[in-house]
Design a protein around this motif. Structure first.
Motif, short mmCIF file in Angstrom:
data_model
loop_
_atom_site.label_atom_id
_atom_site.label_comp_id
_atom_site.label_asym_id
_atom_site.label_seq_id
_atom_site.Cartn_x
_atom_site.Cartn_y
_atom_site.Cartn_z
N ALA A 161 98.46 74.21 37.31
CA ALA A 161 97.25 73.77 36.62
C ALA A 161 96.47 72.74 37.41
O ALA A 161 95.32 72.46 37.10
N ASP A 162 97.10 72.18 38.45
CA ASP A 162 96.44 71.14 39.23
C ASP A 162 96.59 71.47 40.71
O ASP A 162 96.91 72.59 41.09
N GLU A 180 93.31 73.85 32.41
CA GLU A 180 94.73 73.62 32.68
C GLU A 180 95.60 74.44 31.75
O GLU A 180 96.62 75.00 32.16
#
Length: 418
Positions: free
Chosen positions: A399-400, A389
């Motif tokens: 990051a997700d 991340e």
């Protein structure tokens, strides 16, 4: 969210430091490992030579998800969108059928000018380009043979196509300052019983020798040959088998391509890397997911993907192994497929870089297999996700799973209009 990721990253650094892993060094190394994304995921391997033509050579893209690219401009726009959601260095792998020309161009007459727009795009995006001659989906490949064809005129046509492709590839490397890896794969084989297995392989060997006889600057161009177990229409005999291609690459010192889907279902390419590296100067890996043999599903963060990445990292093959992807799923959003597969390949590399491989090697040499197994298993639970991340944030990408929202917006605004 950013603050939480940064806090988790600092804690993760401490955890990894406790087992002797330098997280910053691992991230820096990941920044030196580009993954070559494959252009053909964006348009189901159709290309722009004759996009309405039938796919042949044992190749099939299943599904009909709306919005596939219909032109090179659309494909580049789709790649821009996908690459904006993938952290770290990337390359693009092109097939010869992705040329651009106002008039028809025979495959043995392709020139660098037909790929000028791709090079300009690559320069703007600071990307390297790789290349492939396209020895399928053509009237002169309709009977299942190309470089191993018994007709010398047809065989010569495909030799000339591959020779022309090498010039394009070398031009890529010269223009972009990074060598282009050109992969030669042919669909040659037979559906049923074969009487003479030797003659076609002798013809293929001679054809390949003719193709690579002109010496090109290795700083611009690298030759690779790719094997296959069998294909649709070539179930009983494949000319370019694993033994053929390994022998050819070793004897001619070309690169060898290992495709994750081109072997028996019980074989994995991760176990072949160390053997092949004893005999060939370089490897090109086509990372894919063969659910049922060569079905080319989107790459997952599964055991074999991780094993491939770990083998590269444990043996420090960073300058000898070129990593590419090869899947084409037309049943889901094509841009999402690129993002999922490429992010997973990069995650696998990061996890491998965060492994205490030096310590594990010492335990193995000392014969302490108990500690080796214990450490291998315990390190799987360390917070590598926090490092991932943080790596994404450093490259200004989600990051997700929020990247999916960007893909959905692009689908609504762009893909749905096609």
């Amino acid at each position: 969210m950013t603050r939480l990721i940064e806090q988790a990253f600092e804690l993760a650094k401490q955890r990894f430091s406790a087992i002797g892993v330098d997280v910053d060094a691992a991230m820096a190394q990941l920044d030196q490992l580009p993954i070559s994304m494959h252009c053909w995921q964006g348009d189901d391997v159709r290309g722009f030579e004759n996009p309405q033509g039938a796919l042949t050579g044992g190749i099939q893209a299943t599904g009909n998800y709306p919005g596939k690219a219909r032109s090179a401009a659309e494909l580049r726009a789709d790649l821009d969108q996908a690459m904006s959601l993938i952290p770290g260095p990337k390359r693009l792998n092109l097939h010869a059928i992705y040329l651009e020309s106002d008039s028809p161009v025979e495959r043995n007459a392709i020139e660098p000018k037909h790929f000028a727009n791709w090079v300009e795009w690559a320069k703007r995006n600071k990307l390297g380009l790789d290349f492939n001659p396209t020895c399928f989906s053509h009237p002169l490949s309709a009977d299942g043979f190309t470089l191993a064809h018994s007709n010398p005129e047809i065989r010569q046509f495909w030799i000339e196509h591959c020779q022309a492709s090498r010039k394009v590839s070398a031009w890529f490397g010269e223009q972009l300052g990074t060598p282009s890896v050109m992969n030669i794969w042919v669909p040659d084989g037979m559906k049923d019983l074969t009487v003479d297995r030797l003659a076609p392989r002798q013809r293929l060997l001679n054809s390949l020798d003719e193709i690579i006889k002109e010496k090109l600057n290795p700083e611009h161009h690298i030759d690779a040959v790719e094997s296959k177990l069998f294909g649709i229409g070539a179930e009983s005999y494949t000319v370019g088998s694993n033994e053929f291609c390994l022998g050819y690459a070793a004897s001619r010192q070309t690169a060898l391509t290992l495709d994750a889907g081109h072997f028996h279902p019980t074989e994995v390419i991760s176990d072949k890397i160390s053997t092949a590296m004893l005999y060939v100067p370089r490897l090109l890996l086509h990372v894919s997911r063969p659910v049922r043999w060569d079905s080319d599903h989107v790459v997952l963060l599964d055991d074999e993907t991780q094993a491939i990445a770990s083998e590269i990292v444990r043996q420090r093959l960073f300058d000898k192994v070129h990593i590419g992807l090869d899947f084409f799923d037309a049943s889901i959003n094509r841009i999402a497929a690129w993002v999922i597969g490429t992010r997973n390949a990069k995650k696998a590399l990061l996890r491998a870089l965060l492994e205490p491989s030096d310590q594990l090697r010492e335990l193995e040499l000392a014969g302490d297999y108990t500690a080796r197994l214990a450490l291998l298993e315990e390190q799987k639970s360390l917070p590598w996700q926090a490092v991932w991340e943080s790596y994404c944030l450093r490259h200004d990408v989600p990051a997700d799973a929020s990247w999916l929202g960007d893909v959905r917006n692009y689908e609504q605004q762009i893909l749905s209009q096609r």
